[in-house]
Motif scaffolding. Structure first.
Motif, PDB file in Angstrom:
ATOM      1  N   VAL A 144      70.539  28.249  58.193  1.00 22.69           N
ATOM      2  CA  VAL A 144      69.766  28.679  57.022  1.00 22.69           C
ATOM      3  C   VAL A 144      70.645  29.541  56.114  1.00 22.69           C
ATOM      4  O   VAL A 144      70.674  29.373  54.890  1.00 22.69           O
ATOM      5  CB  VAL A 144      68.494  29.439  57.457  1.00 22.69           C
ATOM      6  CG1 VAL A 144      67.773  30.020  56.259  1.00 22.69           C
ATOM      7  CG2 VAL A 144      67.575  28.533  58.254  1.00 22.69           C
ATOM      8  N   LEU A 145      71.371  30.460  56.724  1.00 22.90           N
ATOM      9  CA  LEU A 145      72.262  31.326  55.953  1.00 22.90           C
ATOM     10  C   LEU A 145      73.344  30.508  55.273  1.00 22.90           C
ATOM     11  O   LEU A 145      73.658  30.727  54.095  1.00 22.90           O
ATOM     12  CB  LEU A 145      72.884  32.388  56.870  1.00 22.90           C
ATOM     13  CG  LEU A 145      73.825  33.386  56.183  1.00 22.90           C
ATOM     14  CD1 LEU A 145      73.091  34.173  55.117  1.00 22.90           C
ATOM     15  CD2 LEU A 145      74.433  34.306  57.223  1.00 22.90           C
ATOM     16  N   ALA A 162      73.741  29.004  46.674  1.00 28.52           N
ATOM     17  CA  ALA A 162      74.157  30.078  45.774  1.00 28.52           C
ATOM     18  C   ALA A 162      75.515  29.759  45.139  1.00 28.52           C
ATOM     19  O   ALA A 162      75.732  30.012  43.945  1.00 28.52           O
ATOM     20  CB  ALA A 162      74.226  31.404  46.528  1.00 28.52           C
ATOM     21  N   THR A 163      76.418  29.191  45.924  1.00 32.97           N
ATOM     22  CA  THR A 163      77.743  28.829  45.400  1.00 32.97           C
ATOM     23  C   THR A 163      77.624  27.734  44.339  1.00 32.97           C
ATOM     24  O   THR A 163      78.253  27.799  43.282  1.00 32.97           O
ATOM     25  CB  THR A 163      78.663  28.362  46.539  1.00 32.97           C
ATOM     26  OG1 THR A 163      78.765  29.399  47.517  1.00 32.97           O
ATOM     27  CG2 THR A 163      80.042  28.034  46.025  1.00 32.97           C
ATOM     28  N   VAL A 164      76.823  26.729  44.616  1.00 35.33           N
ATOM     29  CA  VAL A 164      76.623  25.634  43.653  1.00 35.33           C
ATOM     30  C   VAL A 164      75.957  26.164  42.374  1.00 35.33           C
ATOM     31  O   VAL A 164      76.357  25.824  41.254  1.00 35.33           O
ATOM     32  CB  VAL A 164      75.808  24.490  44.287  1.00 35.33           C
ATOM     33  CG1 VAL A 164      75.374  23.477  43.240  1.00 35.33           C
ATOM     34  CG2 VAL A 164      76.599  23.814  45.385  1.00 35.33           C
ATOM     35  N   ALA A 165      74.952  27.017  42.540  1.00 34.71           N
ATOM     36  CA  ALA A 165      74.285  27.591  41.367  1.00 34.71           C
ATOM     37  C   ALA A 165      75.257  28.441  40.546  1.00 34.71           C
ATOM     38  O   ALA A 165      75.253  28.394  39.305  1.00 34.71           O
ATOM     39  CB  ALA A 165      73.091  28.432  41.807  1.00 34.71           C
ATOM     40  N   SER A 166      76.093  29.189  41.221  1.00 36.79           N
ATOM     41  CA  SER A 166      77.084  29.999  40.541  1.00 36.79           C
ATOM     42  C   SER A 166      78.081  29.121  39.788  1.00 36.79           C
ATOM     43  O   SER A 166      78.456  29.404  38.649  1.00 36.79           O
ATOM     44  CB  SER A 166      77.809  30.890  41.543  1.00 36.79           C
ATOM     45  OG  SER A 166      78.854  31.600  40.925  1.00 36.79           O
TER      46      SER A 166
END
Length: 87
Positions: free
Chosen positions: A4-5, A12-16
């Motif tokens: 999950v983490l 989060a990396t892709v969104a960033s």
């Protein structure tokens, strides 16, 4: 729990990364627009300088006198033609 983490970190990396790509694209668009506006400003400044020079030439008293004499047939009155009106 680790999966999950890991999934959250990947999201989060892709969104960033998408955010960085969008910001760079927006920056490029704004830079192109800024360059165009600066070019337009420079052209307008050149035209304004030209118009100021033309206005100074047109408003010159010798030129006005010349146009009045040639186009309108005007002349200064002779001394005999001047009438002084006193109150």
């Amino acid at each position: 729990m680790t999966r999950v983490l890991l999934a959250v970190l990947i999201v989060a990396t892709v969104a960033s990364a998408i955010g960085v790509i969008y910001a760079r694209h927006r920056h490029r668009l704004l830079f192109v627009e800024l360059s165009r506006l600066e070019r337009d400003r420079d052209e307008l400044n050149i035209e304004f300088g030209r118009l100021q020079l033309e206005q100074a030439t047109v408003a010159e008293s010798n030129r006005i006198d010349q146009i009045a004499r040639t186009r309108l047939g005007m002349k200064f009155p002779e001394a005999a033609d001047v009438v002084v009106v006193r109150p």
